[in-house]
Design a protein around this motif. Structure first.
Motif, PDB file in Angstrom:
ATOM      1  N   LYS A  19      -1.126   2.536  16.413  1.00 35.66           N
ATOM      2  CA  LYS A  19      -0.190   2.780  15.314  1.00 35.66           C
ATOM      3  C   LYS A  19       0.957   1.791  15.406  1.00 35.66           C
ATOM      4  O   LYS A  19       1.602   1.674  16.444  1.00 35.66           O
ATOM      5  N   VAL A  20       1.201   1.092  14.303  1.00 39.09           N
ATOM      6  CA  VAL A  20       2.283   0.124  14.200  1.00 39.09           C
ATOM      7  C   VAL A  20       3.250   0.635  13.140  1.00 39.09           C
ATOM      8  O   VAL A  20       2.842   0.958  12.034  1.00 39.09           O
ATOM      9  N   ARG A  21       4.522   0.733  13.501  1.00 37.01           N
ATOM     10  CA  ARG A  21       5.533   1.259  12.575  1.00 37.01           C
ATOM     11  C   ARG A  21       6.754   0.335  12.568  1.00 37.01           C
ATOM     12  O   ARG A  21       7.199  -0.120  13.615  1.00 37.01           O
ATOM     13  N   ASP A  43       0.840  -1.200   0.000  1.00 39.05           N
ATOM     14  CA  ASP A  43       0.000   0.000   0.000  1.00 39.05           C
ATOM     15  C   ASP A  43       0.872   1.245   0.000  1.00 39.05           C
ATOM     16  O   ASP A  43       2.100   1.179  -0.013  1.00 39.05           O
ATOM     17  N   GLU A  44       0.238   2.404   0.019  1.00 40.14           N
ATOM     18  CA  GLU A  44       0.944   3.685  -0.088  1.00 40.14           C
ATOM     19  C   GLU A  44       1.769   4.038   1.152  1.00 40.14           C
ATOM     20  O   GLU A  44       2.608   4.936   1.109  1.00 40.14           O
ATOM     21  N   ASP A  45       1.569   3.338   2.261  1.00 39.79           N
ATOM     22  CA  ASP A  45       2.334   3.605   3.481  1.00 39.79           C
ATOM     23  C   ASP A  45       3.540   2.680   3.626  1.00 39.79           C
ATOM     24  O   ASP A  45       4.150   2.605   4.691  1.00 39.79           O
ATOM     25  N   GLY A  46       3.888   1.948   2.565  1.00 33.74           N
ATOM     26  CA  GLY A  46       5.052   1.080   2.602  1.00 33.74           C
ATOM     27  C   GLY A  46       4.831  -0.242   3.299  1.00 33.74           C
ATOM     28  O   GLY A  46       5.780  -0.927   3.660  1.00 33.74           O
ATOM     29  N   VAL A  96       2.479   1.612   9.285  1.00 28.72           N
ATOM     30  CA  VAL A  96       3.449   2.286   8.419  1.00 28.72           C
ATOM     31  C   VAL A  96       4.693   1.411   8.308  1.00 28.72           C
ATOM     32  O   VAL A  96       5.252   0.978   9.319  1.00 28.72           O
ATOM     33  N   ASN A  97       5.117   1.147   7.069  1.00 29.90           N
ATOM     34  CA  ASN A  97       6.330   0.380   6.792  1.00 29.90           C
ATOM     35  C   ASN A  97       6.377  -0.904   7.611  1.00 29.90           C
ATOM     36  O   ASN A  97       7.360  -1.212   8.274  1.00 29.90           O
ATOM     37  N   SER A  98       5.300  -1.680   7.549  1.00 31.22           N
ATOM     38  CA  SER A  98       5.202  -2.906   8.342  1.00 31.22           C
ATOM     39  C   SER A  98       4.734  -4.065   7.482  1.00 31.22           C
ATOM     40  O   SER A  98       4.274  -3.876   6.351  1.00 31.22           O
ATOM     41  N   ILE A  99       4.833  -5.260   8.035  1.00 37.63           N
ATOM     42  CA  ILE A  99       4.355  -6.479   7.392  1.00 37.63           C
ATOM     43  C   ILE A  99       3.246  -7.023   8.280  1.00 37.63           C
ATOM     44  O   ILE A  99       3.480  -7.323   9.454  1.00 37.63           O
ATOM     45  N   VAL A 100       2.036  -7.114   7.730  1.00 38.58           N
ATOM     46  CA  VAL A 100       0.870  -7.557   8.498  1.00 38.58           C
ATOM     47  C   VAL A 100       0.391  -8.866   7.880  1.00 38.58           C
ATOM     48  O   VAL A 100      -0.073  -8.889   6.738  1.00 38.58           O
TER      49      VAL A 100
END
Length: 110
Positions: A78-80, A46-49, A63-67
């Motif tokens: 918030k998960v970063r 997505d657009e948040d990396g 943001v910039n995570s693997i879910v």
């Protein structure tokens, strides 16, 4: 008896937790994950990396995570820079973590 196997691809030792984290982010950042069909889920960027499994529920911010599959990030959280493992429910904000069903491991060396 000793055998050999020729491997002509990416390989990394993930025996330590920091190595596991870094290997996952290497794959994410070098486009190994986007649009890969797994046995029961499809991952997308997505657009948040992020790289997110289609079965994940992200009600908060990632943001910039693997879910991973069937994971949930609840509203207001918030998960970063983190990896959310399958079937995990994230109920508090985290940065540089590996989050499982019953644990949050904060990586202090990153």
């Amino acid at each position: 008896r000793i055998g050999a196997y020729f491997h002509d691809g990416l390989w990394t030792d993930i025996g330590a937790i920091d190595d596991y984290y870094q290997a996952n982010f290497y794959m994410k950042d070098h486009a190994f994950f986007p649009m890969i069909k797994t046995r029961d889920n499809e991952r997308y960027s997505d657009e948040d990396g992020n790289v997110i499994c289609a079965s994940a529920n992200v009600f908060g911010k990632s943001v910039n995570s693997i879910v991973n599959a069937n994971a949930t990030i609840v509203s207001g959280v918030k998960v970063r820079n983190s990896i959310v493992l399958p079937k995990s429910v994230v109920e508090r904000s985290c940065t540089n973590c590996i989050i499982g069903q019953d644990f949050i491991f904060k990586l202090s060396t990153l």
